[in-house]
Motif scaffolding. Sequence first.
Motif, mmCIF file in Angstrom:
data_model
loop_
_atom_site.group_PDB
_atom_site.id
_atom_site.type_symbol
_atom_site.label_atom_id
_atom_site.label_comp_id
_atom_site.label_asym_id
_atom_site.label_seq_id
_atom_site.Cartn_x
_atom_site.Cartn_y
_atom_site.Cartn_z
ATOM 1 N N TYR A 205 36.313 -27.871 13.661
ATOM 2 C CA TYR A 205 37.119 -26.662 14.227
ATOM 3 C C TYR A 205 37.885 -27.135 15.402
ATOM 4 O O TYR A 205 38.414 -26.257 16.029
ATOM 5 N N GLU A 206 37.696 -28.189 16.047
ATOM 6 C CA GLU A 206 38.226 -28.736 17.269
ATOM 7 C C GLU A 206 39.675 -29.452 16.583
ATOM 8 O O GLU A 206 40.493 -29.819 17.504
ATOM 9 N N ASN A 207 39.968 -29.583 15.168
ATOM 10 C CA ASN A 207 41.092 -30.508 14.979
ATOM 11 C C ASN A 207 42.174 -29.670 15.443
ATOM 12 O O ASN A 207 42.065 -28.343 15.294
ATOM 13 N N THR A 208 43.129 -30.162 15.542
ATOM 14 C CA THR A 208 44.529 -29.639 15.868
ATOM 15 C C THR A 208 45.494 -28.940 14.831
ATOM 16 O O THR A 208 46.304 -28.202 15.003
ATOM 17 N N SER A 209 44.841 -29.605 13.581
ATOM 18 C CA SER A 209 45.983 -29.339 12.399
ATOM 19 C C SER A 209 44.908 -29.121 11.169
ATOM 20 O O SER A 209 43.786 -29.697 11.174
ATOM 21 N N ASN A 210 45.403 -28.200 10.187
ATOM 22 C CA ASN A 210 44.679 -28.286 9.001
ATOM 23 C C ASN A 210 44.722 -29.591 8.166
ATOM 24 O O ASN A 210 43.929 -29.588 7.224
ATOM 25 N N ASP A 211 45.708 -30.294 8.334
ATOM 26 C CA ASP A 211 46.009 -31.398 7.739
ATOM 27 C C ASP A 211 44.817 -32.606 8.013
ATOM 28 O O ASP A 211 44.658 -33.667 7.606
ATOM 29 N N HIS A 212 44.209 -32.271 9.302
ATOM 30 C CA HIS A 212 43.200 -33.429 9.915
ATOM 31 C C HIS A 212 41.892 -32.983 9.103
ATOM 32 O O HIS A 212 41.189 -31.891 9.164
ATOM 33 N N ALA A 213 41.121 -34.061 8.884
ATOM 34 C CA ALA A 213 40.046 -34.017 7.921
ATOM 35 C C ALA A 213 38.848 -34.585 8.890
ATOM 36 O O ALA A 213 37.690 -34.852 8.331
ATOM 37 N N ASN A 214 38.734 -34.721 10.221
ATOM 38 C CA ASN A 214 37.953 -35.585 11.229
ATOM 39 C C ASN A 214 36.593 -34.394 10.893
ATOM 40 O O ASN A 214 36.838 -33.256 11.246
ATOM 41 N N GLY A 215 35.555 -34.903 10.729
ATOM 42 C CA GLY A 215 34.698 -33.937 10.566
ATOM 43 C C GLY A 215 33.994 -33.587 9.072
ATOM 44 O O GLY A 215 32.874 -33.091 8.996
ATOM 45 N N ASP A 216 34.951 -33.667 8.158
ATOM 46 C CA ASP A 216 34.304 -33.693 6.793
ATOM 47 C C ASP A 216 33.570 -34.762 6.400
ATOM 48 O O ASP A 216 34.063 -35.535 5.554
ATOM 49 N N TYR A 217 32.177 -34.845 6.606
ATOM 50 C CA TYR A 217 31.328 -35.856 6.344
ATOM 51 C C TYR A 217 31.140 -36.135 4.987
ATOM 52 O O TYR A 217 30.784 -37.260 4.363
ATOM 53 N N ILE A 218 31.287 -35.048 4.214
ATOM 54 C CA ILE A 218 30.888 -35.168 2.609
ATOM 55 C C ILE A 218 31.918 -35.896 1.876
ATOM 56 O O ILE A 218 31.502 -36.290 0.838
ATOM 57 N N ASN A 219 33.070 -36.511 2.439
ATOM 58 C CA ASN A 219 33.891 -37.094 1.393
ATOM 59 C C ASN A 219 33.615 -38.788 1.854
ATOM 60 O O ASN A 219 34.314 -39.677 2.432
ATOM 61 N N TYR A 220 32.338 -39.070 1.554
ATOM 62 C CA TYR A 220 31.933 -40.371 1.693
ATOM 63 C C TYR A 220 32.221 -41.147 0.496
ATOM 64 O O TYR A 220 32.705 -40.826 -0.729
ATOM 65 N N LEU A 221 31.975 -42.597 0.354
ATOM 66 C CA LEU A 221 32.172 -43.680 -0.496
ATOM 67 C C LEU A 221 30.785 -43.840 -1.159
ATOM 68 O O LEU A 221 30.072 -44.431 -0.213
ATOM 69 N N GLN A 222 30.529 -43.568 -2.300
ATOM 70 C CA GLN A 222 29.197 -44.075 -2.721
ATOM 71 C C GLN A 222 29.426 -44.832 -3.990
ATOM 72 O O GLN A 222 30.179 -44.701 -4.834
ATOM 73 N N MET A 223 28.519 -45.894 -3.814
ATOM 74 C CA MET A 223 28.390 -46.880 -5.102
ATOM 75 C C MET A 223 27.080 -47.329 -5.248
ATOM 76 O O MET A 223 26.222 -46.865 -4.594
ATOM 77 N N ASP A 224 26.690 -48.218 -6.169
ATOM 78 C CA ASP A 224 25.350 -48.583 -6.389
ATOM 79 C C ASP A 224 24.652 -49.248 -5.259
ATOM 80 O O ASP A 224 24.841 -50.109 -4.719
ATOM 81 N N LYS A 225 23.732 -48.346 -4.794
ATOM 82 C CA LYS A 225 22.628 -48.680 -3.578
ATOM 83 C C LYS A 225 23.242 -48.591 -2.367
ATOM 84 O O LYS A 225 22.766 -49.273 -1.220
ATOM 85 N N VAL A 226 24.591 -48.329 -2.115
ATOM 86 C CA VAL A 226 25.125 -48.195 -0.905
ATOM 87 C C VAL A 226 25.941 -46.833 -0.812
ATOM 88 O O VAL A 226 26.682 -46.564 -1.731
ATOM 89 N N ILE A 227 25.798 -46.307 0.429
ATOM 90 C CA ILE A 227 26.965 -45.122 0.563
ATOM 91 C C ILE A 227 27.516 -45.625 2.122
ATOM 92 O O ILE A 227 27.120 -45.627 3.000
ATOM 93 N N PHE A 228 28.908 -45.648 2.067
ATOM 94 C CA PHE A 228 29.385 -45.784 3.374
ATOM 95 C C PHE A 228 29.886 -44.281 3.598
ATOM 96 O O PHE A 228 31.098 -43.539 3.049
ATOM 97 N N ALA A 229 29.431 -43.933 5.020
ATOM 98 C CA ALA A 229 29.354 -42.555 5.473
ATOM 99 C C ALA A 229 30.714 -42.410 6.515
ATOM 100 O O ALA A 229 30.305 -43.430 7.531
ATOM 101 N N PRO A 230 31.546 -41.671 6.665
ATOM 102 C CA PRO A 230 32.542 -41.415 7.858
ATOM 103 C C PRO A 230 31.722 -40.850 8.875
ATOM 104 O O PRO A 230 30.957 -39.995 8.901
#
Length: 279
Positions: A205-230
């Motif tokens: 909610y501090e983002n200056t635009s609806n286009d900004h995804a900063n803070g949307d943690y759920i959009n991580y990359l998951q693979m076998d035995k590892v998760i890359f979390a933003p």
Amino acid sequence: MTPDSQTNFLYLADTLPKKYPEFYAGLEKELNKQKVAFDFLTNTKDVWAVDYMPIQVGEKFVQFSYDPSYLKFKKYEKTKSDVDAICSTLGIQTQKSEIVLDGGNLVRSARQAFVTDRIFEDNPTWERKALLEELKNLLELDRIFLLPAQPGDFTGHADGMVRFVDEHTILANDYSKEPKKFFEAFEIAIHNTGLEVIKLPYPIYENTSNDHANGDYINYLQMDKVIFAPIFGFKEDEEVIRILEEAFPKDSIIPIESNELAKDGGILNCISWNIRKDF
């Protein structure tokens, strides 16, 4: 379907290092450190590989039509990659479907999936029940769950809203600060799945635009035995890493600073086409 947790090879668009050099340098370092096998998709026109590349279902790849409503404007034509040419380069034959569906709007486990109701807007000639049944058949699913598209989300994708932990549990954004109508519709939708729900902070909610995804943690990359979390340098970073570590105790949780990428509306899952390869 082949769930993210079973994937062992990552493809990134060859446009990524050029467009987001600082972000890519950090990601490449961690991919190498975690010994993740990866390569580049060639001759891409944008970085959001998950959207236009096919969906892996066991031994086959299902290629949906990449023609979403949000790309109908002429200025976006130049962003559409030639998926047939890319797959040909990789030696992949696809099973084509006329259904319009972005990979970012398909959150999947092995037997279940989420899509948002944007799928109906993108496929107006289909009867709704028939469309969902066809998806279930193509993707070999038992159940497909519908979510309301988030107001203000340009793409209407599900991968910034929920993710599967396993066949019984999901992670979902805490939308309690969103408009009441959407919040209530979302809560009803996830309650009706019968799945256990773990909430993730959603400090956008501090983002200056609806286009900004900063803070949307759920959009991580998951693979076998590892998760890359933003992570974003927000006070919620540590809490999110702790939640992911508790939800996925057998996986390594690797934080990736993602502000440069998120300013354009996508994060780690958006840029990733991760598949299962037999080496």
